[in-house]
Design a protein around this motif. Sequence first.
Motif, short mmCIF file in Angstrom:
data_model
loop_
_atom_site.label_atom_id
_atom_site.label_comp_id
_atom_site.label_asym_id
_atom_site.label_seq_id
_atom_site.Cartn_x
_atom_site.Cartn_y
_atom_site.Cartn_z
N LYS A 29 0.86 -1.19 0.00
CA LYS A 29 0.00 0.00 0.00
C LYS A 29 0.90 1.24 0.00
CE LYS A 29 -3.55 -2.75 0.73
NZ LYS A 29 -4.42 -3.13 -0.40
N PRO A 30 0.41 2.34 -0.58
CA PRO A 30 1.18 3.59 -0.50
C PRO A 30 1.41 3.98 0.97
CG PRO A 30 -0.69 3.82 -2.00
CD PRO A 30 -0.86 2.51 -1.30
N ARG A 31 2.54 4.61 1.22
CA ARG A 31 2.88 5.04 2.58
C ARG A 31 1.74 5.85 3.21
NH1 ARG A 31 5.86 3.14 6.41
NH2 ARG A 31 4.41 4.06 7.90
N GLU A 32 1.11 6.71 2.41
CA GLU A 32 0.08 7.58 2.99
C GLU A 32 -1.16 6.79 3.46
OE1 GLU A 32 0.44 9.07 -1.01
OE2 GLU A 32 -1.57 9.91 -0.80
N VAL A 33 -1.37 5.62 2.87
CA VAL A 33 -2.49 4.79 3.33
C VAL A 33 -2.18 4.26 4.73
CG1 VAL A 33 -3.75 2.64 2.91
CG2 VAL A 33 -3.25 4.20 1.01
N ILE A 34 -0.95 3.77 4.89
CA ILE A 34 -0.53 3.25 6.20
C ILE A 34 -0.58 4.38 7.23
CG2 ILE A 34 1.44 2.23 7.44
CD1 ILE A 34 2.24 1.06 4.59
N ASP A 35 -0.08 5.56 6.84
CA ASP A 35 -0.08 6.71 7.76
C ASP A 35 -1.51 7.12 8.14
OD1 ASP A 35 2.65 6.72 7.68
OD2 ASP A 35 2.82 8.40 6.27
N ALA A 36 -2.41 7.09 7.16
CA ALA A 36 -3.80 7.51 7.44
C ALA A 36 -4.46 6.56 8.44
CB ALA A 36 -4.61 7.57 6.14
N VAL A 37 -4.23 5.26 8.25
CA VAL A 37 -4.81 4.27 9.16
C VAL A 37 -4.22 4.46 10.55
CG1 VAL A 37 -4.99 1.81 9.67
CG2 VAL A 37 -5.29 2.61 7.32
N SER A 38 -2.91 4.63 10.58
CA SER A 38 -2.21 4.77 11.85
C SER A 38 -2.66 6.04 12.58
CB SER A 38 -0.71 4.80 11.55
OG SER A 38 0.00 5.14 12.69
N ALA A 39 -2.81 7.13 11.83
CA ALA A 39 -3.22 8.40 12.45
C ALA A 39 -4.59 8.28 13.10
CB ALA A 39 -3.23 9.52 11.40
N VAL A 40 -5.48 7.56 12.44
CA VAL A 40 -6.83 7.40 12.99
C VAL A 40 -6.80 6.44 14.18
CG1 VAL A 40 -9.14 6.52 12.48
CG2 VAL A 40 -7.99 7.99 10.83
N ALA B 175 -7.20 7.69 1.67
CA ALA B 175 -5.80 7.98 1.30
C ALA B 175 -5.44 7.26 0.00
CB ALA B 175 -4.87 7.57 2.43
N GLY B 176 -5.97 6.04 -0.18
CA GLY B 176 -5.72 5.30 -1.41
C GLY B 176 -6.30 6.01 -2.62
N VAL B 177 -7.53 6.50 -2.48
CA VAL B 177 -8.16 7.23 -3.59
C VAL B 177 -7.36 8.51 -3.87
CG1 VAL B 177 -10.25 8.48 -4.32
CG2 VAL B 177 -10.47 6.28 -3.15
N GLY B 178 -6.87 9.14 -2.81
CA GLY B 178 -6.03 10.33 -2.97
C GLY B 178 -4.78 10.00 -3.77
N PHE B 179 -4.15 8.88 -3.45
CA PHE B 179 -2.92 8.47 -4.17
C PHE B 179 -3.23 8.21 -5.65
CE2 PHE B 179 -0.04 5.34 -5.93
CZ PHE B 179 1.20 5.80 -5.54
N VAL B 180 -4.32 7.47 -5.89
CA VAL B 180 -4.69 7.13 -7.28
C VAL B 180 -5.02 8.40 -8.07
CG1 VAL B 180 -6.46 5.99 -8.69
CG2 VAL B 180 -5.50 4.81 -6.71
N THR B 181 -5.74 9.32 -7.43
CA THR B 181 -6.13 10.56 -8.11
C THR B 181 -4.89 11.39 -8.45
OG1 THR B 181 -8.20 10.54 -6.88
CG2 THR B 181 -7.59 12.62 -7.91
N ARG B 182 -3.99 11.49 -7.48
CA ARG B 182 -2.79 12.30 -7.70
C ARG B 182 -1.86 11.67 -8.74
NH1 ARG B 182 -1.54 12.25 -2.92
NH2 ARG B 182 0.34 11.03 -3.14
N THR B 183 -1.74 10.34 -8.69
CA THR B 183 -0.88 9.65 -9.66
C THR B 183 -1.51 9.69 -11.05
OG1 THR B 183 -0.24 8.19 -7.86
CG2 THR B 183 0.36 7.49 -10.08
N GLY B 184 -2.82 9.57 -11.08
CA GLY B 184 -3.54 9.62 -12.36
C GLY B 184 -3.85 8.22 -12.87
#
Lengths: 113, 388
Positions: free
Chosen positions: B19-30, B267-276
């Motif tokens: 998973k993208p780092r930001e997905v792991i971070d988002a889960v962890s932050a919550v 966060a995953g959708v954010g990664f996909v959207t940003r990557t394109g």
Amino acid sequence: MSYGLGHHQQKLKNMWSPIQPTPTCVVILFSIHFVLKAEKLLKKNGIGHDVIPVPREISSDCGMAVEFPCLESEKVLELLAAAGLRLAGLYMRVGKDSFQPISAGHLAVNAVN
Amino acid sequence: MSTKPAPIYADNAATSFPKPREVIDAVSAVLGGMSLSPGRSAHRYSLECSRVIFDTREALADFFNCPDSSRIAFTCNVTEALNVGIFGLLGEKLHPGDHVITTALEHNSVMRPLRYLEKTADISISILPVSGDGEVMVSELPRLIRDNTRLIVVNHVSNVTGAVADIEAIGRAKGDAVFLVDAAQSAGVFPIDVARMNIDMLAFTGHKSLLGPTGSGGFYLRPGLGLRPLKMGGTGSNSEAEIQPDFMPDCYEAGTPNTLGIAGLGAGVGFVTRTGLAAIRAHEQRLCRLFLDGLEQMKGITVYGPAGGRERAAVISLKVKGKSESAVAQSLDRDFHIMVRAGLHCAPGAHRTMGTFAEGTVRFSFGYFNTEADVAACLTALAIISKN
């Protein structure tokens, strides 16, 4: 959709004076999703507001509500209507824990969907 | 001293990894930062959780071009979303004696509910046929539609062959039927526009190409279309009423949701959207092409699914001559540290159309984080296995 709040707006404008605290209105929506949608719209349009627990004096519901200056009510209601958000209630804060329903006759209070 | 090769994960069609780092971070932050209980209380942790869920809902609505994010409801996966759609229509749009059309490439998450309704609710089912190279024959749809066709269910991308169904053409030809799209494999790789494609209900999962955690997923439901909720209970709204709310999203979201999963999905959708989507698809299709070209040079390998330069997902089913599927998968894992999936992939109908029922195939599925070196290692391993 329009909520026809014109006469209230007029009354508030007449009431308002710089030495009185700005009167605020509380809008009740059907669930937290719509509260946060309203919050997003108000933020985007630069309208000051607070997300508050639904006051017990208004409803026993355990949800949240949005409080904003009544002077902005026309614009707020326009924004909510344009986004298709239906109101469960609209009140004016008339004291610390005291609220008066406004324009109830004009509001769509039936369930959405 | 021999060095252990790094593991290669080629089972992204089951669950994407890593998973993208930001997905792991988002889960962890919550998990570490708030109470996980949205919409239930009025304190700040609850409100923060509600915002996490709201933000994910808004992101998904944008992602699928749905103007009103309240039409997105969360479930724990695409199976639950499809079950809500199929069983929820019964008694609403779908009644005993009615007709449903689906395809030969459906997953069991569609076929099992439909076969159950066929048996218990007098629903008849027609199957849209599949061409020799595994593509759904949309041209046959008008011939199958009857006056009482109430539902059309289509798997957007086959989890067995990677074939892509032309859902836009089906959306145009669907008539009055409810059009339910299973986007399990496609969401996060292929563009999906619910408005342009005339989709009435879109079922998606978070843990595949949307790069979120398992236990996250949901559906889009067209305004005006109602379903019977499969579960009822606390929603944090209308608490004084002993009847389930009838508005979205609350009516389909009884019970405390998977806040962690939904945070990760956002966060995953954010990664996909940003990557394109285009960049993601181009990368996966380059890997797919590389793999298919390599397989073509190899003796004793049969590849299933769309041939030539047809549009497809990086899901490749194959057989190695003289070897059982389970033995190939076991050797790939044990001897080469390559993780794939062998068998029927929960889609027996797809294997029947390819003639690979009941033993199934070996399935390689590449994701955005796979590399050309991974594909080369898979090809080398297959060459060795097929020769031994």
